[in-house]
Scaffold this active site. Structure first.
Site, PDB file in Angstrom:
ATOM      1  N   LEU A 406      48.247  43.556  40.937  1.00  0.00           N
ATOM      2  CA  LEU A 406      46.900  43.028  41.143  1.00  0.00           C
ATOM      3  C   LEU A 406      46.515  42.246  39.890  1.00  0.00           C
ATOM      4  CD1 LEU A 406      45.021  46.160  42.583  1.00  0.00           C
ATOM      5  CD2 LEU A 406      45.924  44.220  43.874  1.00  0.00           C
ATOM      6  N   ASP A 407      45.713  41.184  40.059  1.00  0.00           N
ATOM      7  CA  ASP A 407      45.177  40.488  38.899  1.00  0.00           C
ATOM      8  C   ASP A 407      44.434  41.472  38.013  1.00  0.00           C
ATOM      9  OD1 ASP A 407      46.110  38.146  39.959  1.00  0.00           O
ATOM     10  OD2 ASP A 407      44.154  37.449  40.671  1.00  0.00           O
ATOM     11  N   MET A 408      44.392  41.178  36.721  1.00  0.00           N
ATOM     12  CA  MET A 408      43.687  42.049  35.793  1.00  0.00           C
ATOM     13  C   MET A 408      42.242  42.275  36.241  1.00  0.00           C
ATOM     14  SD  MET A 408      43.091  41.601  31.680  1.00  0.00           S
ATOM     15  CE  MET A 408      41.933  40.232  31.846  1.00  0.00           C
TER      16      MET A 408
END
Length: 562
Positions: A406-408
Site C-alpha cells: 500500500l502507498d505510505m
C-alpha cells in the site's frame, strides 16, 4: 500588474500581520507559506484579467492552448521591503519575455541569437527528411522487394518439390533396371540418371542466382534512398547535439554565494549527465536566478498550475505543485546551496508514534491494518515499515514475505506470508487477480452517476517520480470499478475496486481529467494536502494458503464524510 524594476512587485494587500519565515521553502515538498500564498493569489488575480498574450489557458475541462505552471518568489530588496517576483515555465504565446515577469536565464529566442540562426539549418534538414520519408518510391520499392522475395521463395520451393519427386522416380528406375537390364544397359541408365540429378541441382543454383539478382537490384535502389535518409538524420543529430551543448553552456545559474554554474556542469555528476529538454526553463530556477542576480533576498516561494490540465499529467487549476525532480532537482541543488531550508517532510517518519494492528495471524500468514504514514517496506531514507516491524515480531519465521503493498499515505489491510509455502500460494492469487479488494475513499466533488468503470493505462513519470502518468501509447492497462456510498457538501464517499494493481492507480483514476476528475481528499501528489490521504484498503477476500478456504477480512476506514 504594475511593473517595477527589476521586476519587483510590492504586495497590494497589507502584510503587517504576516510573519516572515525563518527558513526558505523546501521546494520539492511543501505547503505554501502564507506570504507566498498571498503573492500567488495576487498573481492569480492579475491572470484573471486575461492579459493579451495570445494564449488560451483553457478551463479545468477544456484544454485550448493548455495550462501553464506559474511561480512566485517572495523577496526582500535592499531597502528591506518585501515584495515578490513572478515567473512562468517555458513560453507563453511563443514569447519568453513578458512585462512584469522575470526573464529566462538565457533568451534563446533573441532574433540575433545563435539558437535561432543555427536552428535554421536543422529546420531545413527536418523539411528535407520529412520530404524524403514521404517519397512514394520508398513504399513502392518496399512492396516490390516483398513481392519479388515471395515469388523467389515460391519458385525455389516449387523446384525443390520437383527435385524430390524426380529423386524418387530415379530411385524407382534404378531398382527396376537392376532387375531387368543387362550390366552395360544398367551402367548407362545410372549415368543418365546422375546427369539428370546434376542438371536439376544446377537449375536450382541458377534459379537462386537469378532471384538474388532481381532482389539485389531493387534492394540497391532502396538502400540508396535509405542511406540518403540515414545520412541526413545523422547530420541532423550531429548539428542538434552541438547546438544543444552550446545552448546548455549558456544557461549559467547563480546561487547565494554568487557562484555561476552551467547546465552541463550541474548535470555532469548525475545519473543522466545530459540535461533533459527544457532544463532551466521552469519557474523556480528563473525566479531564484533573477533574485540572486539583482541582490534580492529569497524569503519563500510557491508554484501553481493555471488553466487546463495536460493530457497525461494531473494538474489542477490553482493547485500548488513542488519543483520537478528530473530537471529542477539538480539545478536547485546548486542554487540553494548555503541557504537554510525547511525540513524535508519526506525524511520524517510520519508513523513513528503509530501502531500496526494485527487482525489475523496463524502459522502461514499475518494480516495487519497499516496506519496512514507507515511504509509497507523500508524506503530509501526511512527504514521503519510494516515489513520491518513484522520482522521484529516474528524473528523465527521463514518470512515475513511481502505479498502486496500500500502507498505510505494509504491505510488498511496488508497481507504478509510467514512461510515460503504460503508465500507461493498467496503470490499466485495476487498475480492471477483472484484476490478481491475493496477500498474506501472520499473525493473532492459530487458525481453525476452512482457507479462506473475507469480504464486508463498508466506508466511512471520518468521526469518527476514517483508520479504516474496516463499514457495510452506506452502505459500498462489499469482498470478500476467504483460505486458511490454517499455525498455531502460537494464531497463523495465511494468504494473503489481495483481490478489491476498499478502504482497510484486509484489516486490517478480519481484525479485524472479522463477519470473521475476529482482527487482523493488529502492527496498531496495529485490533489491538495490535508491531514491525511482519505484512502483506505477496507476489505480483502483471499483463499487461505494452506486450507484453500475462503477468507474475508474487513477493517473500517478511520475517516468519515463529515
Amino acid at each position: 500588474m504594475p511593473s517595477f524594476e527589476p521586476c519587483f512587485t510590492p504586495f497590494k494587500a497589507s502584510i503587517d500581520a504576516y510573519t516572515v519565515p525563518a527558513r526558505f521553502t523546501f521546494p520539492f515538498c511543501y505547503q505554501p507559506d502564507p506570504l507566498s500564498a498571498l503573492a500567488a493569489q495576487e498573481l492569480q488575480d492579475f491572470l484573471v484579467s486575461k492579459p493579451d498574450w495570445q494564449h488560451d489557458f483553457g478551463s479545468e475541462n477544456d484544454k485550448a492552448d493548455g495550462g501553464k505552471m506559474f511561480g512566485v518568489l517572495v523577496v526582500k530588496n535592499n531597502q528591506g521591503e518585501l515584495g515578490y517576483l513572478s515567473a512562468f515555465s517555458g513560453k507563453i504565446g511563443d514569447k519568453n519575455l513578458i512585462e512584469g515577469f522575470v526573464p529566462p536565464v538565457f533568451d534563446m529566442l533573441k532574433s540575433d541569437g545563435f539558437f535561432l540562426n543555427e536552428g535554421i539549418e536543422i529546420n531545413e534538414l527536418n523539411a528535407e527528411i520529412k520530404e524524403l520519408e514521404a517519397n512514394p518510391e520508398f513504399n513502392t520499392l518496399a512492396l516490390q522487394l516483398d513481392s519479388i522475395a515471395k515469388a523467389a521463395d515460391l519458385a525455389i520451393e516449387s523446384h525443390r518439390n520437383m527435385m524430390i519427386e524426380s529423386r524418387a522416380l530415379r530411385k524407382a528406375q534404378r531398382a527396376e533396371g537392376k532387375a531387368s537390364l543387362q550390366p552395360e544397359q544398367l551402367e548407362q541408365l545410372i549415368l543418365d540418371l546422375g546427369k539428370q540429378s546434376v542438371s536439376e541441382k544446377n537449375q536450382l543454383k541458377t534459379l537462386k542466382q537469378q532471384k538474388e539478382l532481381e532482389i539485389s537490384k531493387v534492394q540497391a535502389k532502396l538502400d540508396e534512398l535509405s542511406t540518403q535518409l540515414h545520412q541526413l538524420k545523422e547530420k541532423r543529430k550531429s548539428l542538434s547535439n552541438a547546438l544543444q551543448k552550446k545552448l546548455f553552456s549558456q544557461y549559467q545559474f547563480l546561487n547565494k554565494s554568487g557562484e555561476h554554474k552551467s547546465l552541463l556542469d550541474i548535470f555532469a555528476d548525475t545519473a543522466n549527465p545530459i540535461p533533459p529538454a527544457g532544463s532551466g526553463e521552469c519557474a523556480a530556477p528563473k525566479l531564484l536566478h533573477y533574485a540572486f542576480e539583482h541582490k534580492l533576498e529569497p524569503i519563500c516561494m510557491a508554484e501553481f498550475w493555471w488553466g487546463a490540465s495536460p493530457k497525461s499529467e494531473i494538474r489542477k487549476h490553482k493547485h500548488y505543485y513542488p519543483a520537478c525532480q528530473s530537471k529542477c532537482h539538480p539545478i536547485l541543488g546548486h542554487m540553494l546551496a548555503g541557504m537554510e531550508l525547511d525540513d524535508n517532510p519526506l525524511l520524517q517518519n510520519q508513523a513513528s508514534n503509530k501502531e500496526i494492528e494485527i487482525l489475523y495471524q496463524d502459522e502461514a500468514m499475518v494480516i495487519v491494518n497499516k496506519p496512514s504514514g507507515l511504509l509497507s517496506v523500508p524506503g530509501k531514507h526511512i527504514s521503519d515499515s510494516a515489513f520491518t516491524r513484522l520482522q521484529a515480531l516474528y524473528p523465527d519465521a521463514e518470512g515475513p514475505f511481502v505479498i502486496h503493498r500500500l502507498d505510505m499515505a494509504t491505510s488498511g489491510l496488508l497481507v504478509f506470508a510467514l512461510t515460503r509455502r504460503a508465500n507461493k500460494s498467496l503470490q499466485k492469487q495476487f498475480i492471477s487477480r483472484t484476490v478481491k479488494k475493496r477500498y474506501v475513499a472520499i473525493i473532492e466533488g459530487a458525481l453525476a452517476s452512482d457507479e462506473g468503470d475507469i480504464s486508463l493505462p498508466l506508466r511512471g513519470d520518468i521526469n518527476d517520480r514517483p508520479r504516474q502518468l496516463v499514457c495510452h501509447k506506452h502505459g500498462k492497462p489499469a482498470h478500476t470499478r467504483w460505486q458511490v456510498i454517499e455525498s455531502k457538501d460537494n464531497r463523495t464517499k465511494l468504494y473503489l475496486y481495483p481490478v489491476t494493481g498499478r502504482t497510484h492507480q486509484l489516486r490517478v483514476h480519481c484525479a485524472h481529467i479522463e477519470g473521475l476528475n476529482m482527487p482523493i481528499v488529502g492527496d498531496d501528489l495529485y490533489g491538495t494536502h490535508a491531514d491525511r490521504l482519505h484512502l483506505h484498503a477496507e476489505t480483502l477476500e483471499i483463499l487461505h494458503p494452506y486450507s484453500k478456504q475462503p477468507m474475508r477480512v474487513q477493517v473500517d476506514a478511520p475517516f468519515k464524510l463529515d
